[in-house]
Design a protein around this motif. Structure first.
Motif, PDB file in Angstrom:
ATOM      1  N   GLN A 383       0.829  -1.192   0.000  1.00 42.07           N
ATOM      2  CA  GLN A 383       0.000   0.000   0.000  1.00 42.07           C
ATOM      3  C   GLN A 383       0.866   1.245   0.000  1.00 42.07           C
ATOM      4  N   SER A 385       0.737   5.708  -1.474  1.00 36.73           N
ATOM      5  CA  SER A 385       0.031   6.706  -2.266  1.00 36.73           C
ATOM      6  C   SER A 385       1.053   7.656  -2.852  1.00 36.73           C
ATOM      7  N   MET A 394       4.474  18.617 -10.997  1.00 33.55           N
ATOM      8  CA  MET A 394       4.180  18.316 -12.396  1.00 33.55           C
ATOM      9  C   MET A 394       3.141  19.277 -12.972  1.00 33.55           C
TER      10      MET A 394
ATOM     11  N   PHE B  30       8.227  12.087 -21.273  1.00 28.19           N
ATOM     12  CA  PHE B  30       7.184  12.387 -20.298  1.00 28.19           C
ATOM     13  C   PHE B  30       7.080  11.286 -19.238  1.00 28.19           C
ATOM     14  N   ILE B  33      10.053  11.444 -16.859  1.00 30.76           N
ATOM     15  CA  ILE B  33       9.941  12.555 -15.897  1.00 30.76           C
ATOM     16  C   ILE B  33       8.895  12.251 -14.832  1.00 30.76           C
ATOM     17  N   SER B  34       7.728  11.787 -15.262  1.00 33.59           N
ATOM     18  CA  SER B  34       6.670  11.599 -14.273  1.00 33.59           C
ATOM     19  C   SER B  34       6.985  10.406 -13.369  1.00 33.59           C
ATOM     20  N   GLY B  37       9.216  11.680 -10.809  1.00 34.94           N
ATOM     21  CA  GLY B  37       8.442  12.501  -9.888  1.00 34.94           C
ATOM     22  C   GLY B  37       7.655  11.651  -8.905  1.00 34.94           C
ATOM     23  N   ILE B  38       7.068  10.581  -9.419  1.00 33.86           N
ATOM     24  CA  ILE B  38       6.294   9.701  -8.546  1.00 33.86           C
ATOM     25  C   ILE B  38       7.215   9.047  -7.529  1.00 33.86           C
ATOM     26  N   ASN B  41       8.114  11.047  -4.605  1.00 34.38           N
ATOM     27  CA  ASN B  41       7.046  11.538  -3.751  1.00 34.38           C
ATOM     28  C   ASN B  41       6.100  10.456  -3.258  1.00 34.38           C
ATOM     29  N   LEU B  42       6.620   9.238  -3.190  1.00 33.62           N
ATOM     30  CA  LEU B  42       5.758   8.166  -2.706  1.00 33.62           C
ATOM     31  C   LEU B  42       5.536   8.295  -1.207  1.00 33.62           C
ATOM     32  N   VAL B  43       4.339   7.979  -0.796  1.00 27.99           N
ATOM     33  CA  VAL B  43       4.029   7.920   0.622  1.00 27.99           C
ATOM     34  C   VAL B  43       3.769   6.449   0.937  1.00 27.99           C
ATOM     35  N   TYR B  44       4.589   5.866   1.828  1.00 28.96           N
ATOM     36  CA  TYR B  44       4.443   4.446   2.136  1.00 28.96           C
ATOM     37  C   TYR B  44       3.459   4.242   3.270  1.00 28.96           C
ATOM     38  N   TYR B  45       2.631   3.234   3.118  1.00 29.64           N
ATOM     39  CA  TYR B  45       1.667   2.899   4.164  1.00 29.64           C
ATOM     40  C   TYR B  45       2.252   1.737   4.947  1.00 29.64           C
TER      41      TYR B  45
END
Lengths: 664, 163
Positions: A383, A385, A394, B30, B33-34, B37-38, B41-45
């Motif tokens: 999991q 986000s 972006m 594209f 780059i994206s 970017g992802i 900036n991931l947020v781990y749960y």
């Protein structure tokens, strides 16, 4: 009795929609006028059944007939009448029924408006709409049936989700969103019809564009209302968080906006037929994807109130529509031959192309960021986000580029611009841009992107206003009277153009106010005892105490704050904590003090006796967003009012086109 | 006439190939780059157990840590800012420092999700404190630590402050 009647109507509508779709497609293939008449009848019948089913459900809700499962789920004797009525869209099953209701009305009205026109396209269009209608009535009849019977009906139900009862915006927001979402079915049907017929003539552009513009207007307003609702109700002091459900509403809006622009190039130049059709199909697909995201519970989101097992069914439908659309494009796109060509990149149509490119890139950016966690979880079972910074880094540059185009595009003439022409068009607005930039800097703006947005915004505002009144000024020069020139150029013949520039003017304000409100905001979290004050962003906030209020469906604790500025009383703010009977956690409702300059926002996070934990936010210009999005919607509606049919008048190479709507 | 037609068809094909090529290059750029970017900036749960298992990877990444507020671990005035508490699951426990005002529902033995970063000093610096906000009525859970499935569900249904 009521559940049986409801189920009967829904089963009938599945049958009617399926049969109607087959008849319509057969009529299209055989070019049979008789077949078209029959498919029109089936379209009307489908709409009538959907209206009837919704009426039955509303009757059950209002009479509190708890033998109907949906009523037992969301109804309650305790809640006010308005809540009972809007409960129709407060939970999954009812909202799908509401969806069918809107679809029925869209189909019937569009069929009726075009009952004598576009005979070669209409059967395929009606067939496509009814096929979509068949799917949604199948959903209502099966996986999301609201008319199931409860064996032993309860005496009272829990009432709808309290968050939905917390603000009046929730009455307007879902219908607007559905009107936008569902409405995308109509241009999709037209696009499919054009591909199947292998033709997309000038006259057919008119219903295509109108059917795209109307749901665009609804969707525009719905997106804003969603943000406004989050801002007014959820209490975290923002209006947009790149939440999957928010993104779901934005994605079809982006492609639809691109399609509206490419349709203009198509109208003027006869090119981009396949491209326009593709964008329209993408918009429809993205509404279905959005429905899947919001309705299947795959995402954790503040907005996903309704979750159920209809996810897989919608996913199958999405896959089927995607396959159908891609196959149709692959086999038929070559049949849509261009009637013209593009002359030069430095022209208005060239800018339209770049605009389309940016809108598509923006769509993919948001789509990838939204779906990435879903894919990771499906593949790796982990999991996660995608954080806000991804979207911000972006989207901000692409958005700024779009604002730049919004200024440059309309300034350039159609066709080919000479160097001198281009300079004359592009240089003067720079002055306005610079003035706005300097004003912003003087007022304390230091963020680079915001300063850039201010400059491009000033530039675009100059160009938009100049273009808006250009035909009017030209008519005055020709010696027309003030009144007749005004009415004729802005409201009668130039209405579409005028409406378009109002949308642009609204968009410029949206860009600027989003940039300013998000980079210039400041916030403070503070704990105050009764009688204690804090000073933040120029205002002094004093906690005066709390008061309990009991309403039938909720119990509220209202905290009172006196707001003063420089010793003078400004206002009293009353954020509250609402405790609903059916919920264990209280929900806070913030208080907002709005002025032209911005909002002062006080939200209660925590109340313990005489102590209040408070979030105070100062957000400049935020109220401008709601207003200017409404302006965009109004511009869209002005452009939508049908022009009187007239003979074909072409003024091909001139700069000014008052006659853009006369292509019937 | 004929040759002219084929010539223009050939040049059209060339333009088309060129456009497809340009489009592909743009698309690849594209995506790169994206994707970058992802990734940044991931947020781990994660659960406290996941956090411990991640070792050095845990430092610096944005983490959404889900678990129970351990009994008798809350320090600092209830309802005030500047709060410390422990978040635990069945097999792990993490010390959390939070600066903001906690939400009304915050108390011991409740499911919470905290967003922030793990510090080298051994505590979790929380920027957002969220309390499970399920829309179905349930009696508050008693103090037993949650299993992984329950925690995953917790993280799905938790909503609250956003930055």
């Amino acid at each position: 009795m009521i559940p049986t009647l409801g189920r009967f109507i829904i089963l009938a509508s599945v049958l009617v929609a399926t049969t109607g779709a087959f008849i319509a497609y057969a009529a299209g293939a055989k070019r049979s006028p008789e077949g078209l008449r029959w498919s029109q009848r089936f379209a009307y019948l489908f709409a009538a059944l959907m209206v009837a089913a919704t009426a039955v459900m509303e009757y059950a809700l209002i009479t509190h007939d708890f033998s109907v499962q949906y009523v037992a789920h969301v109804g309650s004797i305790e809640v006010p009448m308005w809540v009972t009525i809007v409960s129709l869209w407060s939970s999954l099953e009812g909202s799908i029924l509401f969806w069918g209701f809107i679809l029925g009305i869209y189909i019937a009205v569009t069929t009726w408006i075009n009952r004598n026109d576009h005979q070669e396209y209409m059967p395929f269009a009606i067939g496509t709409w009814l096929a979509v209608g068949a799917f949604f009535s199948f959903l209502i009849a099966g996986p999301a049936n609201p008319f199931l019977t409860v064996a032993s009906p309860p005496l009272d139900g829990p009432g709808p989700n309290p968050l939905l009862q917390n603000h009046l915006l929730m009455i307007i927001h879902p219908p607007m969103l559905y009107l936008g979402y569902v409405g995308m079915t109509i241009p999709f049907g037209f696009a499919v019809a054009a591909l199947l017929r292998g033709r997309l003539g000038q006259s057919f552009l008119r219903p295509l564009r109108a059917s795209l513009l109307l749901p665009w207007v609804f969707l525009t307003i719905a997106i804003m209302l969603g943000g406004w609702w989050a801002y007014e109700v959820l209490g975290w002091g923002g209006y947009w968080a790149w939440d999957p459900v928010e993104n779901a509403s934005l994605l079809p809006w982006l492609t639809a906006t691109a399609a509206l622009h490419s349709a203009i190039v198509l109208e003027r130049r006869g090119v981009l037929k396949g491209w326009t059709v593709t964008l329209i199909q993408a918009s429809f697909l993205l509404t279905i994807l959005g429905t899947f995201m919001t309705r299947s519970g795959v995402f954790n989101s503040v907005h996903s109130f309704t979750q159920s097992a209809i996810g897989p069914t919608i996913l199958i439908f999405l896959a089927a529509v995607l396959l159908f659309s891609v196959a149709l494009l692959a086999f038929r796109i070559d049949s849509l031959e261009a009637d013209g060509q593009l002359d030069s990149a430095v022209s208005r149509e060239g800018m339209f192309l770049v605009n389309n490119l940016f809108f598509v890139v923006l769509t993919f950016t948001v789509l990838i960021g939204t779906c990435f966690p879903l894919i990771v979880e499906a593949v790796k079972g982990k999991q996660m986000s995608v954080g806000r910074p991804y979207f911000d880094t972006m989207v901000v540059p692409i958005g700024t580029a779009l604002l730049f185009l919004l200024g440059v595009g309309p300034a350039l003439p159609w066709g080919k611009a000479s160097k001198k022409e281009a300079q004359r068009a592009l240089l003067p607005p720079l002055i306005t841009g610079a003035i706005v930039l300097i004003i912003g800097y003087a007022l304390g703006v230091r963020n680079g992107w915001t300063l850039l947005t201010l400059m491009f915004g000033g530039y675009a505002a100059h160009v938009t206003l100049a273009q808006m009144w250009l035909p009017f000024r030209q008519r005055l020069k020709k010696g027309d009277s003030f009144g007749s020139a005004l009415v004729d150029t802005q409201l009668r013949r130039g209405r579409r153009r005028f409406g378009g520039y109002i949308v642009h003017a609204g968009a410029v304000i949206v860009f600027v106010s989003i940039a300013v409100s998000s980079t210039m905001r400041s916030q403070q979290e503070v704990t105050l005892n009764r009688g204690q004050s804090t000073t933040f962003a120029g205002y002094t906030v004093t906690f005066m105490g709390t008061e309990e209020r009991t309403e039938p469906h909720r119990q509220s604790t209202i905290a009172r704050f006196n707001i003063t500025k420089g010793g003078k009383a400004v206002t009293t703010m009353e954020p509250r904590m609402n405790q609903y009977a059916a919920m264990r956690e209280p929900i806070g409702t913030p208080a907002v003090y709005s002025t032209l300059a911005g909002d002062y926002y006080v939200s209660i996070m925590n109340l313990q006796g005489d102590q209040a934990g408070v979030l105070i936010i100062n957000m400049p210009m935020v109220g401008w967003i709601w207003f200017s999005v409404l302006m965009m919607g109004a511009g869209g509606l002005i452009a939508l009012i049908p022009a009187r049919r007239r003979t074909y008048v072409v003024v091909p190479e001139s700069d000014v086109h008052i006659d853009t709507e006369v292509v019937a | 006439m004929d040759t002219k037609l084929t010539a223009s068809a050939a040049s059209r094909r060339k333009t088309r190939l060129f456009m497809i090529g340009a489009f592909l290059v743009a698309a690849v750029a594209f995506v790169v780059i994206s994707a970058g970017g992802i990734n940044k900036n991931l947020v781990y749960y994660w659960t406290p157990t996941d956090l411990h298992a991640a070792g050095d990877k845990a430092y610096g990444a944005t983490i959404r840590l889900g678990g129970m507020v351990a009994a008798n671990s809350v320090k600092g005035r209830t309802g005030a800012s500047g709060l410390e508490f422990d978040v635990k699951d069945a097999t792990g426990i993490v010390h959390v420092k939070s600066t903001g005002v906690p939400p009304q529902m915050f108390r011991e033995n409740i499911g919470v999700v905290v967003e922030g970063t793990m510090t080298r000093s051994g505590y979790f610096q929380c920027n957002r404190l969220m309390v499970s906000h399920s829309n179905e009525y349930r009696a508050p859970k008693s103090g037993h630590p949650m299993n992984k499935d329950e925690l995953q569900k917790l993280m799905r249904t938790t909503e609250g402050l956003k930055d």
